[in-house]
Design an enzyme around this catalytic site. Structure first.
Site, PDB file in Angstrom:
ATOM      1  N   GLU A   1     -23.539  12.658 -27.322  1.00 39.48           N
ATOM      2  CA  GLU A   1     -24.765  13.456 -27.357  1.00 39.48           C
ATOM      3  C   GLU A   1     -24.844  14.301 -26.096  1.00 39.48           C
ATOM      4  O   GLU A   1     -24.543  13.797 -25.012  1.00 39.48           O
ATOM      5  CB  GLU A   1     -25.992  12.522 -27.404  1.00 39.48           C
TER       6      GLU A   1
ATOM      7  N   LYS B   1     -26.113  15.657 -22.795  1.00 37.23           N
ATOM      8  CA  LYS B   1     -27.081  15.075 -21.854  1.00 37.23           C
ATOM      9  C   LYS B   1     -27.996  16.198 -21.398  1.00 37.23           C
ATOM     10  O   LYS B   1     -27.621  17.055 -20.596  1.00 37.23           O
ATOM     11  CB  LYS B   1     -26.369  14.430 -20.674  1.00 37.23           C
TER      12      LYS B   1
ATOM     13  N   ASP C   1     -30.778  18.245 -19.577  1.00 41.83           N
ATOM     14  CA  ASP C   1     -31.297  18.186 -18.220  1.00 41.83           C
ATOM     15  C   ASP C   1     -32.797  18.496 -18.220  1.00 41.83           C
ATOM     16  O   ASP C   1     -33.222  19.626 -18.020  1.00 41.83           O
ATOM     17  CB  ASP C   1     -30.533  19.183 -17.343  1.00 41.83           C
TER      18      ASP C   1
ATOM     19  N   TYR D   1     -33.502  11.070 -28.576  1.00 48.79           N
ATOM     20  CA  TYR D   1     -32.147  10.515 -28.593  1.00 48.79           C
ATOM     21  C   TYR D   1     -32.110   8.990 -28.731  1.00 48.79           C
ATOM     22  O   TYR D   1     -31.045   8.389 -28.643  1.00 48.79           O
ATOM     23  CB  TYR D   1     -31.355  10.940 -27.357  1.00 48.79           C
TER      24      TYR D   1
ATOM     25  N   LYS E   1     -20.323  13.305 -16.640  1.00 46.27           N
ATOM     26  CA  LYS E   1     -20.937  14.474 -16.006  1.00 46.27           C
ATOM     27  C   LYS E   1     -20.012  15.691 -16.030  1.00 46.27           C
ATOM     28  O   LYS E   1     -18.792  15.552 -15.952  1.00 46.27           O
ATOM     29  CB  LYS E   1     -21.292  14.144 -14.548  1.00 46.27           C
TER      30      LYS E   1
ATOM     31  N   CYS F   1     -30.081  45.974  13.460  1.00 43.96           N
ATOM     32  CA  CYS F   1     -30.916  45.627  12.311  1.00 43.96           C
ATOM     33  C   CYS F   1     -30.864  46.766  11.297  1.00 43.96           C
ATOM     34  O   CYS F   1     -31.079  47.922  11.654  1.00 43.96           O
ATOM     35  CB  CYS F   1     -32.353  45.402  12.779  1.00 43.96           C
TER      36      CYS F   1
ATOM     37  N   CYS G   1     -34.726  48.414  11.232  1.00 43.06           N
ATOM     38  CA  CYS G   1     -35.338  49.155  12.349  1.00 43.06           C
ATOM     39  C   CYS G   1     -34.304  49.620  13.375  1.00 43.06           C
ATOM     40  O   CYS G   1     -34.650  50.262  14.355  1.00 43.06           O
ATOM     41  CB  CYS G   1     -36.402  48.303  13.036  1.00 43.06           C
TER      42      CYS G   1
ATOM     43  N   CYS H   1     -32.507  40.263  14.667  1.00 46.27           N
ATOM     44  CA  CYS H   1     -32.993  41.577  15.088  1.00 46.27           C
ATOM     45  C   CYS H   1     -33.912  41.360  16.275  1.00 46.27           C
ATOM     46  O   CYS H   1     -34.741  40.449  16.284  1.00 46.27           O
ATOM     47  CB  CYS H   1     -33.758  42.198  13.926  1.00 46.27           C
TER      48      CYS H   1
ATOM     49  N   CYS I   1     -40.281  45.973  13.975  1.00 47.63           N
ATOM     50  CA  CYS I   1     -39.370  46.030  12.833  1.00 47.63           C
ATOM     51  C   CYS I   1     -40.177  45.813  11.558  1.00 47.63           C
ATOM     52  O   CYS I   1     -40.799  44.769  11.376  1.00 47.63           O
ATOM     53  CB  CYS I   1     -38.300  44.942  12.971  1.00 47.63           C
TER      54      CYS I   1
HETATM   55  S1  IVH Z   1     -29.818   7.504 -23.259  1.00 47.48           S
HETATM   56  C1  IVH Z   1     -30.423   3.229 -21.943  1.00 47.48           C
HETATM   57  N1  IVH Z   1     -29.282   9.886 -24.215  1.00 47.48           N
HETATM   58  O1  IVH Z   1     -30.356  10.887 -18.912  1.00 47.48           O
HETATM   59  C2  IVH Z   1     -30.136   4.625 -22.354  1.00 47.48           C
HETATM   60  N2  IVH Z   1     -30.266   9.744 -22.063  1.00 47.48           N
HETATM   61  O2  IVH Z   1     -29.388   9.095 -16.676  1.00 47.48           O
HETATM   62  C3  IVH Z   1     -30.697   5.638 -21.445  1.00 47.48           C
HETATM   63  N3  IVH Z   1     -30.722  11.918 -21.030  1.00 47.48           N
HETATM   64  O3  IVH Z   1     -33.210   8.924 -18.375  1.00 47.48           O
HETATM   65  C4  IVH Z   1     -30.832   7.014 -21.901  1.00 47.48           C
HETATM   66  N4  IVH Z   1     -29.972  13.164 -22.669  1.00 47.48           N
HETATM   67  O4  IVH Z   1     -33.504  11.325 -19.101  1.00 47.48           O
HETATM   68  C5  IVH Z   1     -29.781   9.182 -23.186  1.00 47.48           C
HETATM   69  N5  IVH Z   1     -28.779  11.938 -25.206  1.00 47.48           N
HETATM   70  C6  IVH Z   1     -29.274  11.238 -24.178  1.00 47.48           C
HETATM   71  C7  IVH Z   1     -29.801  11.879 -23.029  1.00 47.48           C
HETATM   72  C8  IVH Z   1     -30.279  11.083 -22.002  1.00 47.48           C
HETATM   73  C9  IVH Z   1     -30.526  13.174 -21.471  1.00 47.48           C
HETATM   74  C10 IVH Z   1     -31.282  11.568 -19.716  1.00 47.48           C
HETATM   75  C11 IVH Z   1     -32.483  10.672 -19.811  1.00 47.48           C
HETATM   76  C12 IVH Z   1     -32.124   9.430 -19.048  1.00 47.48           C
HETATM   77  C13 IVH Z   1     -31.041   9.931 -18.156  1.00 47.48           C
HETATM   78  C14 IVH Z   1     -30.103   8.796 -17.787  1.00 47.48           C
END
Ligand code: IVH
Length: 686
Positions: free
Chosen positions: A116, A118, A120, A228, A316, A410, A413, A428, A434
């Site tokens: 899935e 992640k 932000d 999620y 990540k 600068c 000026c 400056c 200035c």
């Molecule tokens: S699962 C126990 N799924 O990431 C499972 N988290 O670092 C915990 N997040 O607090 C979360 N997309 O804010 C899960 N598809 C996703 C996510 C997700 C974003 C964030 C969420 C969580 C943080 C964990």
């Protein structure tokens, strides 16, 4: 690995906690996500070598941050946890190997995982009873979150009612609230034109918009959400993560269409590569991929370790980098004359945000990286909207590109710009002559912590300066009168009307009496921040004394010099800059003219018996303070004539509750003692 002492370990913990607070509570992080992840990794490394050092307070053992006192608290029926991170294919292999070992599977058993994106944003939980949305909360510290029910009701993606028959009577969904990149840019543009807060990135904008005490503010912000997962679930679950998500989708919850089942490790790699490619064209920011073991019976058996499930991991992404052409290097001049180089780029999209400027920090940085106009440069957006120039692609350098000559005058000026001592910054020397410095100083003069004049934001100051209406601080206070006599009065101009002009003049009028500390800060003297200004004001208490003593301190043999240095927080550099400011003839003229318009309120020496709110009162500090240490707070309270006690009783007048306040705060509430937040305390204690 470097060897660490226990003290290093503790200070790393303190650092991470501070960054957590900035991120989760203040929605205002000061480091990039990559830097933060680096600190977390360092922590885990130390803990791996010194398992006996690990304390329950370590961020490796906790989740998020204490919920803010401003919101009602909600206890989560099922804790909201965090995720471990993976940064490479090796880390992913470790993850699946761990799972196999734990479940007693052979090393080639496939571990099917849901992949899935992640998102932000910030996580939320929402509870439904008989199909009706009843309550919503932020994650908080994982056990207790903040009540955001009213706020969440304004997010259209989240259904208020659901009628899917396979859902139990009582259940909770979990997901992420976020803001799309385009909406974020539009919001920032609107805020910039109205002189309101600018958000660093879409995540902060989403968090700041959701965590509003007035849900009506949330309603005006373009928030979205993805679901999620789930928390409490009064009924039997389906067999897999995938089946659960599809049930939630059928019920009308927003489930990300990029979610995908990966049967084998190769599928996970393919998914990772594909999503990396797609990343910048997605309408929202993602910072990685969450892989979750698909079979729920396996999830159940795997369970949790400390703050994260064994059955899920966040892979990540690296910071997004792109290359583009460096078209020019502009030099900006700040309030204190600092010359800052800015890269003007051929506009390019990084992570879906169009970037045309990047910071180059200072002249040494340009030389170190040998950045030349005409170069093709690699830029990176690391969590923040202001991107950085990472490196130059020398192979693509045109033969005409010459090393960048940093100006020695600068650009605004034309005064000499010099580097003092071993400073990296060139400045400056034009001072208020200035125009660039003058405008920046005026903006500072009226800013929130200084004179705080409503209706006189950056845009207005710039316009008034360029039209010649306000050139120096004193002009602010004669504006109304000059305008009354003008043939082209302000009220007839575009963007202004009788009412807004009246409001502006009222706001200016209200600031003719200026507290001494605010004035000292407002002057914008280098090294003199809000706290130093307050200490100076406390020491000299009247403006005339402060001015004459600082003038006298220009002579280092004068007693005034050593007296000034004896003030807490005033070192030789700050004092040099003070004497430099006050002895400069032009500044003296400005101060004299300003004094004809305003009156400066003396700063009382706060001793017992003075009329300060805290004078003679008993204060208790509890929890962690962000702006000052406990010792500083105590000293400040005593200066104000208060007694500071370690425990709460019926005799306590005020409890100042920082983050993580616990039993003392509860006791104060039980006894009906007035509780102040750190902000409220600061406001009163200035
Ligand atoms: S699962 C126990 N799924 O990431 C499972 N988290 O670092 C915990 N997040 O607090 C979360 N997309 O804010 C899960 N598809 C996703 C996510 C997700 C974003 C964030 C969420 C969580 C943080 C964990």
């Amino acid at each position: 690995m470097a060897s660490y002492t226990k003290a290093d370990y503790r200070s790393l913990i303190a650092k991470i906690i501070q960054h957590d607070r900035e991120y989760y509570q203040q929605d205002n992080p000061s480091i990039t996500d990559e830097e933060y992840d680096g600190l977390r990794r360092e922590l885990l490394q130390i803990e791996a070598t010194h398992p006996d050092w690990v304390t329950p307070e370590s961020p490796s053992q906790t989740v998020g941050s204490t919920p803010s006192d401003a919101f009602q608290k909600v206890s989560h029926e099922v804790p909201m946890l965090s995720l471990g991170n993976a940064f490479s294919t090796d880390d992913m292999d470790d993850f699946t190997q761990r799972i196999r070992r734990y479940l007693g599977l052979s090393s080639d058993t496939p571990i099917p995982c849901m992949a899935e994106p992640k998102i932000d944003g910030l996580s939320f939980s929402a509870t439904y009873e008989n199909g009706k949305l009843m309550r919503a909360a932020t994650r908080g510290d994982g056990r207790v979150g903040e009540d955001i029910t009213a706020n969440l009701r304004h997010i259209a993606d989240i259904p208020q009612h659901v009628s899917e028959s396979r859902l139990p009577a009582h259940f909770e969904i979990r997901g992420e609230v976020y803001m799309e990149k385009k909406a974020f840019e539009a919001l920032n543009a609107r805020h910039a034109s109205e002189g309101l807060k600018i958000f660093a990135n879409p995540r902060n904008a989403a968090a700041g918009s959701l965590r509003q005490l007035h849900a009506s503010v949330t309603a005006q912000r373009p928030l979205r959400a993805w679901v999620y997962g789930w928390g409490a679930w009064d009924g039997s679950l389906l067999e897999s993560q995938q089946a659960m998500l599809s049930l939630l989708a059928d019920a009308g919850f927003p489930i990300n269409i990029s979610n995908q089942l990966c049967e084998k490790s190769e599928d996970r790699e393919t998914y990772y590569d594909a999503l990396m490619q797609k990343r910048s064209s997605l309408p929202y920011d993602i910072d990685g991929i969450v892989f979750k073991v698909n079979a729920l019976d396996w999830q159940e058996r795997l369970g949790f370790v400390a703050r994260a499930p064994r059955w899920a991991i966040a892979r990540k992404f690296p910071a997004e980098q792109v290359t583009t052409l460096l078209e020019a290097i502009d030099i900006q001049v700040g309030r204190t004359g600092a010359l800052t180089p800015v890269a003007r780029l051929n506009p390019v999209s990084v992570g879906g945000v169009v970037v045309s400027n990047a910071t180059l920090h200072n002249e040494d940085e340009i030389h170190r990286k040998d950045i030349r106009i005409g170069d093709t440069v690699v830029i990176q957006r690391a969590g923040d909207v202001i991107p950085q120039v990472v490196s130059v692609d020398i192979a693509l350098r045109p033969s005409t590109a010459v090393p960048f000559q940093f100006p020695e005058r600068c650009p605004v000026c034309h005064s000499h710009a010099i580097r003092a001592g071993d400073e990296a910054v060139r400045r400056c020397t034009g001072g208020l002559q200035c125009p660039a410095q003058a405008v920046e100083r005026l903006k500072h003069f009226v800013s929130r912590q200084a004179l705080d004049i409503d209706g006189l934001g950056d845009k207005q100051v710039e316009a008034f300066y360029h039209e010649g209406l306000i050139r120096q601080p004193q002009d602010i206070f004669t504006l109304a009168q000059r305008d009354a006599e003008s043939l082209t009065p302000l009220r007839n101009r575009e963007g202004w009307g009788s009412q807004s002009v009246r409001k502006l003049y009222d706001a200016i009028e209200a600031k003719r009496a200026i507290p001494l500390d605010r004035l000292v800060y407002a002057l914008g003297i280098r090294h003199i921040g809000i706290e130093t200004a307050r200490l100076l004001a406390l020491h000299y208490h009247s403006f005339s004394l402060l001015r004459s003593q600082i003038m006298a301190a220009a002579d280092r043999t004068d007693a005034a010099y050593s007296e000034a240095l004896s003030i807490d927080g005033i070192g030789p550099a700050a004092l040099d800059s003070l004497t430099g400011f006050f002895t400069e003839p032009h500044n003296q003229d400005v101060l004299d003219a300003l004094m004809e318009q305003v009156s400066i309120q003396d700063m009382k020496k706060n001793t017992q018996g003075s009329d300060h709110l805290f004078s003679g009162k008993t204060l208790v500090f509890t929890g962690t303070l962000v702006e000052m240490t406990r010792d500083e707070a105590k000293a400040r309270a005593q200066q104000l004539g208060a007694k500071v006690s370690g425990s709460v009783s019926a005799k306590t007048n005020y409890v100042i509750a920082g983050a993580d306040a616990g039993s003392k705060l509860k006791k104060a509430r039980d006894l009906g003692v007035t509780v102040l937040t750190e902000e409220e305390w600061l406001e009163q204690a200035r």
